[in-house]
Scaffold this motif. Structure first.
Motif, short mmCIF file in Angstrom:
data_model
loop_
_atom_site.label_atom_id
_atom_site.label_comp_id
_atom_site.label_asym_id
_atom_site.label_seq_id
_atom_site.Cartn_x
_atom_site.Cartn_y
_atom_site.Cartn_z
N THR A 79 0.86 -1.19 0.00
CA THR A 79 0.00 0.00 0.00
C THR A 79 0.89 1.24 0.00
O THR A 79 1.80 1.35 0.82
CB THR A 79 -0.90 -0.02 1.25
N THR A 80 0.64 2.16 -0.93
CA THR A 80 1.56 3.29 -1.08
C THR A 80 1.33 4.38 -0.03
O THR A 80 2.27 5.05 0.37
CB THR A 80 1.43 3.93 -2.48
N ALA A 81 0.09 4.55 0.41
CA ALA A 81 -0.18 5.58 1.42
C ALA A 81 -0.98 4.94 2.56
O ALA A 81 -1.98 4.27 2.33
CB ALA A 81 -0.96 6.73 0.81
N LEU A 82 -0.52 5.17 3.77
CA LEU A 82 -1.19 4.61 4.94
C LEU A 82 -1.78 5.74 5.77
O LEU A 82 -1.20 6.83 5.87
CB LEU A 82 -0.20 3.83 5.81
N LEU A 83 -2.92 5.47 6.38
CA LEU A 83 -3.50 6.46 7.28
C LEU A 83 -2.72 6.42 8.59
O LEU A 83 -2.59 5.37 9.21
CB LEU A 83 -4.98 6.16 7.53
N ALA A 84 -2.22 7.59 8.97
CA ALA A 84 -1.38 7.67 10.16
C ALA A 84 -1.95 8.69 11.13
O ALA A 84 -2.60 9.66 10.71
CB ALA A 84 0.05 8.06 9.77
N GLY A 85 -1.68 8.47 12.40
CA GLY A 85 -2.02 9.45 13.42
C GLY A 85 -0.87 10.42 13.58
O GLY A 85 0.29 10.00 13.67
N LEU A 125 -6.48 15.62 25.33
CA LEU A 125 -5.02 15.57 25.38
C LEU A 125 -4.40 16.95 25.50
O LEU A 125 -3.22 17.08 25.83
CB LEU A 125 -4.47 14.88 24.12
N GLY A 126 -5.15 17.99 25.17
CA GLY A 126 -4.63 19.35 25.26
C GLY A 126 -3.62 19.69 24.17
O GLY A 126 -2.86 20.64 24.29
N VAL A 127 -3.61 18.90 23.11
CA VAL A 127 -2.69 19.14 22.00
C VAL A 127 -3.44 18.78 20.71
O VAL A 127 -4.38 17.98 20.74
CB VAL A 127 -1.40 18.30 22.19
N ALA A 128 -3.02 19.40 19.61
CA ALA A 128 -3.70 19.11 18.34
C ALA A 128 -3.25 17.75 17.80
O ALA A 128 -2.09 17.36 17.97
CB ALA A 128 -3.41 20.20 17.33
N VAL A 129 -4.18 17.05 17.15
CA VAL A 129 -3.86 15.79 16.48
C VAL A 129 -4.50 15.80 15.10
O VAL A 129 -5.39 16.62 14.83
CB VAL A 129 -4.35 14.55 17.27
N ALA A 130 -4.04 14.90 14.25
CA ALA A 130 -4.61 14.81 12.91
C ALA A 130 -4.52 13.38 12.41
O ALA A 130 -3.69 12.61 12.87
CB ALA A 130 -3.85 15.74 11.95
N LEU A 131 -5.39 13.04 11.48
CA LEU A 131 -5.25 11.83 10.70
C LEU A 131 -4.81 12.25 9.31
O LEU A 131 -5.31 13.25 8.78
CB LEU A 131 -6.58 11.06 10.62
N ALA A 132 -3.87 11.53 8.74
CA ALA A 132 -3.33 11.91 7.43
C ALA A 132 -2.91 10.67 6.67
O ALA A 132 -2.42 9.70 7.26
CB ALA A 132 -2.13 12.83 7.62
N TYR A 133 -3.09 10.70 5.35
CA TYR A 133 -2.48 9.68 4.50
C TYR A 133 -1.03 10.09 4.28
O TYR A 133 -0.75 11.22 3.86
CB TYR A 133 -3.22 9.56 3.17
N VAL A 134 -0.12 9.17 4.59
CA VAL A 134 1.30 9.45 4.54
C VAL A 134 1.97 8.35 3.72
O VAL A 134 1.60 7.17 3.83
CB VAL A 134 1.89 9.48 5.97
N ALA A 135 2.94 8.71 2.90
CA ALA A 135 3.70 7.72 2.12
C ALA A 135 4.14 6.60 3.05
O ALA A 135 4.70 6.85 4.12
CB ALA A 135 4.91 8.39 1.48
N ALA A 136 3.88 5.35 2.65
CA ALA A 136 4.00 4.21 3.55
C ALA A 136 5.31 4.15 4.34
O ALA A 136 5.29 3.90 5.54
CB ALA A 136 3.75 2.91 2.78
N PRO A 137 6.47 4.39 3.70
CA PRO A 137 7.72 4.27 4.48
C PRO A 137 7.81 5.28 5.63
O PRO A 137 8.59 5.08 6.55
CB PRO A 137 8.81 4.55 3.44
#
Lengths: 129, 363
Positions: free
Chosen positions: B273-279, B313-325
């Protein structure tokens, strides 16, 4: 919406209070209500020279980010250092503890050029629900 | 725009309303942060009547669903439900949904509001002739009661003991004399229920819950709660343009069976998979937002799909598709947001690890 009669306003929903030749600036009760719970505030730096209408600060809510504009040109003389830890002060007390920055206007006429309270009130949409 | 049976109730509470999936929905009542905290610490109720329900039955229903859904349907025991995806032939995600099994030949699917019409047509066009299908969405009210005190609140509101249910278990139980499906599921990471019952009783159920002190919570808090858990939201993390492989990393997909879109998903997983959903965990309360670019050494390596302050958590977070490596936990990245480069680190999901959803009892 609370629109104090002793302040002046901008079309972008900032308020300004003139005191000893310095303008204290914040966002209006209408603006804080529209944005809802604020979660982040980026302040300008003391000493920054700004032009009227420049983006000088940023406020973020859970849902969105919004720029705060300088109501007049001049030099930033003070910022509300409590806000980065307590963005909710803007929601709780937009005209008091929630002030954002102070600016010394380049010319004394700049305050008079801002919008009068009754005119600002007319800019607001009819009260919700 | 469509209105749920609770539209008047939201108006009376002074809720801020906004369009969502074709419905006029409450975004917040007192405030997103308060509603978020009330859900994490106590119990809240969400109007989720906009979501869709389909009833399927007949001797071929299981085989039809097995072919339509990514998750294994044959292995769902009666009284349990299972999460998975509805795919196009090319693997693009039409919806994410939950499949409930009542018995050998009887099922319910719970689908998103914005995709309901398309889901219905897709599913109906892929059923065998003996399978009965009914869209029961209009007749069905859905309320989510979520938070560690949900069970106590429900028992007080309905003056009856709640059934003991495992996570992702459900029971058909009368509440206030009304046939009700009580499911121990939700979208917040907290212990709680999703309730399905006749639409004409929605206001009565809502009022009973509010009368015992359960606070209403809107879609704003629903979004921050699910984001802290790393749960995908259709239209953000899941779209027709991607297979679910990058978002689910193989979970909720049974590649040992034959299903629509399965070949495409298998090809993608086998090829890497080329792009994985990452936290992504940011360094301050300043949020990254959907469509912001994820950067590494000046190069765009991904895109944010959801982001905000994580209130717990008091901090910003995001979900993002990121190049797998680069999607490995600990990788240092940055998000380009409104002209700023915000440092971010890939973080294990869920972001919020104190959720009570899987505990034996909530409180």
């Amino acid at each position: 919406m609370n629109v104090p009669s002793d302040l002046r306003y901008t079309r972008t929903h900032e308020w300004a209070r003139l005191d000893g030749g310095v303008l204290t600036v914040g966002i209006t009760d209408f603006a804080q209500h529209q944005l809802s719970d604020l979660t982040y505030v980026e302040l300008p730096k003391v000493g920054d020279e700004v032009g009227a209408g420049d983006e000088v600060a940023v406020v973020e809510s859970v849902k969105a980010a919004s720029d705060i504009y300088a109501p007049c040109g001049g030099v930033i003389t003070e910022v509300n250092a409590a806000l980065p830890d307590r963005p909710d002060l803007i929601n709780r007390d937009p005209y008091g503890e929630g002030w954002i920055f102070k600016v010394r206007p380049a010319s004394a006429d700049e305050f008079d050029a801002l919008i009068e309270p009754d005119e600002y009130e007319e800019l607001l949409p009819g009260s919700e629900g | 725009m469509k209105q749920t049976p609770l539209h008047d109730a939201h108006r009376q509470l002074g809720a801020r309303m906004a369009p969502f999936g074709g419905w006029d929905m409450p975004i917040q009542y007192e405030g997103i942060l308060q509603e978020h905290e009330d859900t994490r610490r106590r119990a809240t109720v969400f109007d989720t009547c906009h979501m869709g329900e389909f009833a399927l039955s007949g001797p071929g229903a299981q085989a039809d669903l097995e072919r339509l859904l990514t998750q294994s349907v044959a292995t769902i025991p009666a009284g349990r439900c299972r999460y998975g995806f509805l795919l196009r032939d090319d693997g693009g995600v039409l919806d994410d949904l939950t499949c409930y099994r009542f018995g050998p030949d009887r099922f319910m699917l719970v689908v998103n509001a914005g995709t309901l019409d398309r889901d219905r047509e897709w599913i109906r066009s892929h059923l065998s002739s003996g399978t009965r299908f009914a869209d029961t969405s209009e007749a069905t009210a859905k309320l989510d009661v979520q938070g560690p005190l949900s069970r106590q609140a429900m028992e007080k509101a309905f003056q009856t003991p709640m059934p003991d249910l495992p996570y992702f278990g459900f029971a058909e139980t009368p509440l206030a004399g009304v046939p009700c499906l009580v499911s121990r599921t939700g979208y917040t990471g907290e212990w709680g229920y999703e309730l399905y019952f006749p639409a004409d009783r929605a206001r009565e159920f809502w009022d009973r819950l509010l009368a015992v002190g359960v606070k209403p919570a809107g879609l704003g808090a629903r979004d921050t709660l699910r984001l802290e858990m790393g749960y995908p939201l259709y239209g953000h993390e899941l779209t027709e343009d991607r297979t679910p492989a990058g978002a689910s990393r193989g979970k909720y997909i049974d590649l040992t069976k034959d299903f629509i879109g399965g070949a495409a998903v298998a090809r993608e997983i086998e090829g890497g998979t080329t792009a994985l959903l990452a936290g992504l965990r940011l360094e301050s309360r300043r949020a990254a937002r959907a469509h912001d670019r994820v950067m590494k050494d000046g190069r765009a390596v991904g895109e944010v799909t959801s982001g905000s302050l994580a209130p717990s958590l008091g901090v910003a977070v995001a979900l993002a598709y990121v190049a797998a490596p680069l999607a490995e936990v600990g990788t240092a990245l940055a998000v380009e947001s409104r002209g700023n480069l915000l440092p971010a680190a890939v973080t294990a999901l869920p972001f919020y690890t104190e959720g009570t959803a899987r505990r034996k009892t909530g409180a």
